[in-house]
Design a protein around this motif. Sequence first.
Motif, PDB file in Angstrom:
ATOM      1  N   ILE A 136     -41.814  41.445  24.481  1.00 30.27           N
ATOM      2  CA  ILE A 136     -42.695  40.472  23.840  1.00 30.27           C
ATOM      3  C   ILE A 136     -42.506  40.480  22.322  1.00 30.27           C
ATOM      4  N   LEU A 137     -42.476  41.673  21.725  1.00 31.03           N
ATOM      5  CA  LEU A 137     -42.323  41.751  20.271  1.00 31.03           C
ATOM      6  C   LEU A 137     -40.964  41.212  19.831  1.00 31.03           C
ATOM      7  N   GLY A 138     -39.926  41.492  20.607  1.00 27.78           N
ATOM      8  CA  GLY A 138     -38.610  40.960  20.276  1.00 27.78           C
ATOM      9  C   GLY A 138     -38.575  39.447  20.347  1.00 27.78           C
ATOM     10  N   LYS A 139     -39.223  38.891  21.356  1.00 27.34           N
ATOM     11  CA  LYS A 139     -39.295  37.431  21.463  1.00 27.34           C
ATOM     12  C   LYS A 139     -40.023  36.825  20.261  1.00 27.34           C
ATOM     13  N   TYR A 140     -41.113  37.450  19.861  1.00 22.37           N
ATOM     14  CA  TYR A 140     -41.884  36.922  18.735  1.00 22.37           C
ATOM     15  C   TYR A 140     -41.071  36.964  17.441  1.00 22.37           C
ATOM     16  N   VAL A 141     -40.408  38.087  17.185  1.00 22.76           N
ATOM     17  CA  VAL A 141     -39.586  38.192  15.974  1.00 22.76           C
ATOM     18  C   VAL A 141     -38.427  37.186  16.027  1.00 22.76           C
ATOM     19  N   GLY A 142     -37.832  37.012  17.195  1.00 22.96           N
ATOM     20  CA  GLY A 142     -36.754  36.027  17.329  1.00 22.96           C
ATOM     21  C   GLY A 142     -37.232  34.615  17.061  1.00 22.96           C
ATOM     22  N   ILE A 301     -50.741  39.481  19.509  1.00 24.60           N
ATOM     23  CA  ILE A 301     -49.608  40.137  20.172  1.00 24.60           C
ATOM     24  C   ILE A 301     -50.100  41.264  21.085  1.00 24.60           C
ATOM     25  N   LEU A 302     -51.123  41.992  20.664  1.00 19.48           N
ATOM     26  CA  LEU A 302     -51.715  43.002  21.552  1.00 19.48           C
ATOM     27  C   LEU A 302     -52.282  42.354  22.812  1.00 19.48           C
ATOM     28  N   LEU A 303     -52.907  41.188  22.646  1.00 22.77           N
ATOM     29  CA  LEU A 303     -53.390  40.447  23.808  1.00 22.77           C
ATOM     30  C   LEU A 303     -52.229  40.025  24.703  1.00 22.77           C
ATOM     31  N   ALA A 304     -51.119  39.623  24.094  1.00 22.23           N
ATOM     32  CA  ALA A 304     -49.933  39.252  24.876  1.00 22.23           C
ATOM     33  C   ALA A 304     -49.403  40.453  25.655  1.00 22.23           C
ATOM     34  N   PHE A 305     -49.438  41.657  25.030  1.00 19.94           N
ATOM     35  CA  PHE A 305     -49.042  42.872  25.751  1.00 19.94           C
ATOM     36  C   PHE A 305     -49.873  43.053  27.019  1.00 19.94           C
ATOM     37  N   LEU A 306     -51.195  42.885  26.878  1.00 19.75           N
ATOM     38  CA  LEU A 306     -52.088  43.075  28.021  1.00 19.75           C
ATOM     39  C   LEU A 306     -51.852  42.016  29.095  1.00 19.75           C
ATOM     40  N   MET A 307     -51.624  40.775  28.676  1.00 17.36           N
ATOM     41  CA  MET A 307     -51.425  39.692  29.630  1.00 17.36           C
ATOM     42  C   MET A 307     -50.095  39.835  30.370  1.00 17.36           C
TER      43      MET A 307
END
Length: 314
Positions: A136-142, A301-307
């Motif tokens: 998820i974090l890699g997608k967001y940075v990309g 992004i933390l919410l995205a981790f949980l989802m």
Amino acid sequence: MFEFSGLLAAAPADIPPWQWWLTAGVAGALCAALIGYSYATRGGIIARATTKEAVRQPVFLLLIGIALIILVLNTFLPFFTLGEDVKMFKDCGLATLLVCGLLMAVWTSSNSIAQEIEGKTAMTLLSKPINRRQFILGKYVGILQAVTLLLAPIVAAFLLLIYYKVGYDAPESSQQVPEHAERLKIVMQTLPGIALIALEVSVLSAVSVAISTRLPMVVNIVVCFSVFVLGRLTPILVGSDAVRREGTLEPVQFVARLFATVLPAEWVYDTQSAVATGIDVPPAYLGFALLYTVAYCAAVILLAFLMFEDRDLA
């Protein structure tokens, strides 16, 4: 809620140069952090692949082409504003940057996350030594890198056209053509507005990434632009006399305050009128907006981790 507006209204006429150098340094550090993440971490592999995929999409060049055409047309078409064409051009140009950035962010997140989950590609990536949080974090940075590459040529053209239009409109208004320093000052006054647009796109990109973990592209686009519109309307709802009056319209008051708490404060980034009219946006305002952006993006992004943690990819 409106401390940002007070800070903008109280901006000094002459801002010390060291504050602008500090602001430029912070911006450079953020860019360096993104590059460092892309080339020094496992999630950076995902980030680089996401950026390359976004740049190769036809929508990337299409948005750049449409934005440049709009900017060039607005440079020569009269706005009939009685000598205020430069201000209108700056306002329209900032709006063009915002819309293009939002479209690119939402399109990339939907293509890169939602479709990979539906096409089972994400499961293949996660079978390698990359966990879901890095994905998820890699997608967001990309996505942020792709939006930066999209906006870079548009911003360069926008600033050059502002410089040109200041001299182009002067003879038509029976005014003397401004000197180089004055024209350059008008161009530099637009940079804080561009920076705030970049921060706003970053926030909505995080929202789009979180939504993409569960919903398809069409729903993602609708929800993101609904969040954008409601975020801009929140100050009107919360600040209206009907909502502030105690004991009346309690459901409206509750919904307005709920939106103000949950949704991103889009009004923080809405300084287009100030930039268009030549008001200097102080570095302190940009600093507070940056802190708010980082905090809100981290929460989303933390919410995205949980989802995404319990999302079935099989």
